[in-house]
Design a protein around this motif. Structure first.
Motif, short mmCIF file in Angstrom:
data_model
loop_
_atom_site.label_atom_id
_atom_site.label_comp_id
_atom_site.label_asym_id
_atom_site.label_seq_id
_atom_site.Cartn_x
_atom_site.Cartn_y
_atom_site.Cartn_z
N MET A 37 -34.72 -4.17 9.07
CA MET A 37 -34.26 -2.83 9.41
C MET A 37 -34.58 -2.52 10.88
SD MET A 37 -34.90 0.15 6.65
CE MET A 37 -36.45 0.64 7.41
N LEU A 96 -42.08 -6.55 3.43
CA LEU A 96 -42.24 -6.53 4.89
C LEU A 96 -40.99 -7.04 5.59
CD1 LEU A 96 -45.91 -7.85 5.29
CD2 LEU A 96 -45.09 -5.52 5.70
N GLY A 97 -40.38 -8.08 5.00
CA GLY A 97 -39.19 -8.66 5.60
C GLY A 97 -38.04 -7.65 5.67
N ARG A 98 -37.88 -6.85 4.62
CA ARG A 98 -36.83 -5.82 4.65
C ARG A 98 -37.13 -4.79 5.74
NH1 ARG A 98 -37.11 -7.28 -0.69
NH2 ARG A 98 -38.69 -5.75 -1.30
N HIS A 99 -38.40 -4.49 5.93
CA HIS A 99 -38.83 -3.60 7.02
C HIS A 99 -38.45 -4.20 8.39
CE1 HIS A 99 -41.43 -0.82 9.22
NE2 HIS A 99 -42.13 -1.83 9.71
N VAL A 100 -38.74 -5.49 8.56
CA VAL A 100 -38.45 -6.16 9.83
C VAL A 100 -36.94 -6.19 10.10
CG1 VAL A 100 -38.55 -8.37 11.07
CG2 VAL A 100 -40.53 -7.59 9.77
#
Lengths: 326, 381
Positions: free
Chosen positions: A312, A306-310
């Motif tokens: 981005m 989720l953090g990588r999504h955020v």
């Protein structure tokens, strides 16, 4: 749509509440297979729901949460997830037989090894994921017994012949949603048990639930329960809508997993010594919560995704993403 | 099945269409507003901005047209609000009038009170404050001591002190909870609509720990109010206030107070802040997404005319924990000291919200009061 879910959830809960007694849980945890109960689940039409029903994911989520509420010691959640990801032509050959779901798949020489297969010893059918491909075995053999502290089977299975298929849906995401919904259901039950205990147990001349210190703890537990259930249900809703299931699954597993730890801790604290005994029913739920939160990605795993999504999305992209029509 | 439920809600198309309008408006209006002002969000007051929202038709959105309202749905209003808060729009001046005082007047006010105040609120020209808390009446609200004594001519004479009154220095009117009888603790309370220019009222600002003066002490010294100042029924103040507080506990302001800090944290983090920070942002996202879904669920029930008071208390309790975690997380991850005069927006926003954060679990019902409400909902009291 919500009505269908409510009706079905009531039906499953009713059946399981009657059937999944503490005696059945004890026997299953000692290694017995609750075959008679599986036959009742079949008769109720709770297994073949990915066969033309409308909003099948919503129904699956509701059934799986109900299974968690009762700590059902059978692979109904696993079988539903397998049905959801297999191509129709393969699923149609399976009927309503229980299917084991393996968390890992490896090759050893000419055979396939399925690791941490939930309810492996109770099924010859097992499914897992290898390099993005579904690996399905019809005649798998038990190669090693294991069980997490849930005391549900987590076995090693071996098969020489397998069938392969492209998954219809993201198996890892659906399996994470499965554990999230089981946790949400078990937390609901843990909350009920704990509230009831607090109103019945008398100390210092009054029910311990009269003390503000206990009330405040139960309020926290209720909040965690509500958050786990909303997050878990939302992922199945997303799947029926054809939305971003991966992200919804990550939210569900991470949030329910966090709630599971807090809920188990508060429930045991309020129950005191009796809740720590084998005789009391509480541990059937808390041991499963401590197992399910580790499986198919623990909180940190999904937080990372989720953090990588955020990151981005960035500062300006975060809000539009959160507010995307849900 | 249980004591509470959070059903899913899908926002109607009309609400999503409105979202696009609101974003276009905010894109025009917010560019000039500094990050630290945006961080104040619904604590920040900007009368000109309020009038602009009134002109857009975004105040009194759900009220009848005869009172200057726009007869839009509660879910459209929800979307407008969440967009304002996420952007950090300075909505504080009209916040109480639009959220609380207007709906209270619609429900309990006289026709004359409605006609006089609602259209002005909807235009963004009349601001309200709430006179509830007193020096000896905080969480124990029914302990209110400020007196309104009926005079032989039917008018009222008010003496006493209200404390922590947010926005009293900019408000045109106050809705005050006053004691009209000492015979019964809860039954002796009455709500009054008070023009803040009435002789005998003095407003003293109270500086908070951040140096702001958002809240005030309001003193009433032999203040004369006409008989028509009563809202609803004499002696019904307690039940009216309880209904009013429900408007206060379920909205998106209960988990978005620190959203501007999240944005600044993402700017500081860049694209690759390492595994620990990445996971921390992921956890934050999981909580934020779940809170919004819970809050939407409550909004859906309110829009169907239900009374999800227990669920609203749960959202507020979880929301405040989440909001208070964010300045803490910012500190943990970056170790940059909050500085109200710092060179970077991040330092100033962090300063603002670190110092504001204790109020998140005090305003609108303390954490302990909310958890008592939740415990009651569970059947424990």
């Amino acid at each position: 749509m919500d009505d269908t879910r409510a009706i079905l959830e009531n039906a499953v809960n009713g059946l399981l509440m009657e059937e999944v007694t503490q005696k059945l849980l004890h026997e299953s945890e000692e290694g017995a297979f609750a075959g008679a109960l599986w036959a009742k689940l079949e008769a109720q039409g709770l297994i073949a729901i990915f066969d033309g029903l409308e909003n099948p994911f919503l129904l699956a989520g509701a059934i799986i949460r109900a299974c968690g509420r009762q700590a059902l010691p059978l692979p109904l959640p696993e079988t539903l997830v397998v049905h959801a990801v297999l191509p129709d032509e393969l699923r149609n050959t399976l009927g309503t037989t229980p299917i084991a779901l393996a968390e890992t798949v490896a090759r050893e020489g000419s055979s396939w090894v399925f690791g941490r297969a939930a309810f492996g010893r109770q099924s010859t059918n097992v499914l897992g994921l290898y390099d993005g491909t579904l690996i399905f075995a019809r005649k798998a053999e038990l190669a090693g017994k294991g069980e997490a502290i849930a005391r549900d089977p987590r076995d090693t299975l071996r098969a020489a012949a397998v069938e392969t298929a492209t998954p219809k849906h993201d198996l890892t995401a659906l399996a994470a949603m499965m554990r999230a919904s089981q946790m949400a259901g078990a937390i609901e039950r843990v909350l009920e048990l704990t509230v009831r205990y607090a109103t019945e147990r008398v100390q210092f001349g009054k029910p311990i639930g009269n003390f503000q210190a206990i009330q405040q703890q139960l309020a926290i537990l209720a909040g965690e329960s509500a958050a786990a259930t909303r997050a878990a249900d939302a992922a199945w809703e997303e799947a029926d809508r054809g939305g971003n299931v991966r992200i919804a699954a990550a939210i569900a597993k991470a949030r329910a997993g966090e709630a599971a730890g807090k809920a188990a801790s508060i429930a045991h604290q309020v129950h005191g010594a009796i809740g720590f005994t084998a005789e009391h029913v509480l541990h059937h739920f808390t041991r499963r919560l401590w197992t399910w939160r580790s499986e198919w990605g623990h909180e940190s795993h999904w937080h990372g995704e989720l953090g990588r999504h955020v990151l981005m999305l960035g500062a300006e992209g975060l809000w539009p993403d959160i507010a995307t029509p849900a | 099945m249980g004591a509470f439920s959070f059903e899913p809600l899908t926002l109607p198309d009309a609400a999503e269409r409105l979202r696009a309008e609101v974003r276009a408006f905010l894109a025009r209006e917010m560019a000039v507003i500094p990050a630290v002002i945006r961080a104040q969000s619904w604590s920040g007051s900007d009368a000109a901005f309020s009038r602009k929202l009134g002109a857009q038709g975004w105040l009194g959105m759900t009220w009848p047209k005869k009172y200057g309202g726009h007869e839009r749905s509660m879910l459209e209003r929800y979307v407008m609000l969440e967009e304002m808060l996420a952007a950090g729009a300075p909505v504080g001046a009209h916040w109480i009038a639009d959220r609380q005082s207007g709906p209270l007047l619609l429900r309990f006010g006289s026709e004359a009170q409605r006609m006089e105040h609602l259209p002005a609120i909807a235009r963004g020209e009349r601001f309200f404050c709430i006179g509830m808390s007193e020096p000896d009446s905080g969480s124990d609200l029914a302990a209110v001591r400020s007196r309104a004594e009926k005079q032989p001519d039917g008018s009222w004479r008010v003496n006493g002190r209200k404390l922590w009154t947010s926005g009293a220095h900019v408000a045109h009117c106050m809705i005050a909870l006053l004691r009209t009888s000492t015979e019964s603790k809860h039954g002796g309370l009455t709500q009054f609509l008070i023009d803040m220019k009435t002789p005998g009222i003095s407003v003293r600002p109270i500086r908070d720990l951040a140096g702001h003066s958002h809240f005030n002490e309001v003193t009433f010294d032999n203040v004369r109010l006409p008989a028509t100042a009563i809202i609803g029924q004499e002696g019904q103040g307690w039940s009216q206030v309880t209904a009013e507080l429900a408007f206060e506990r379920s909205g998106p302001e209960r988990f978005l107070s620190c959203f501007r800090l999240i944005a600044e944290m993402l700017r500081i983090a860049g694209k690759n802040p390492g595994e620990r920070a990445t996971a921390a942002f992921g956890r934050l996202y999981a909580h934020l997404a779940t809170l919004r879904r819970m809050s939407l669920s409550v909004a859906g029930r309110l829009s169907r005319g239900e009374d999800p008071a227990l669920e609203a208390a749960m959202v507020k309790d979880l929301g405040a924990l989440f909001e208070q975690d964010i300045p803490q997380l910012a500190h943990d991850l970056f170790g940059i000291a909050p500085d109200a005069h710092g060179a970077r927006d991040y330092e100033r926003v962090l300063a603002e919200l670190t110092m504001a954060s204790p109020s998140f679990s005090l305003r609108g019902g303390t954490r302990e009061i909310l958890r008592g409400i939740i415990a009651r909902g569970l059947g424990l009291r």
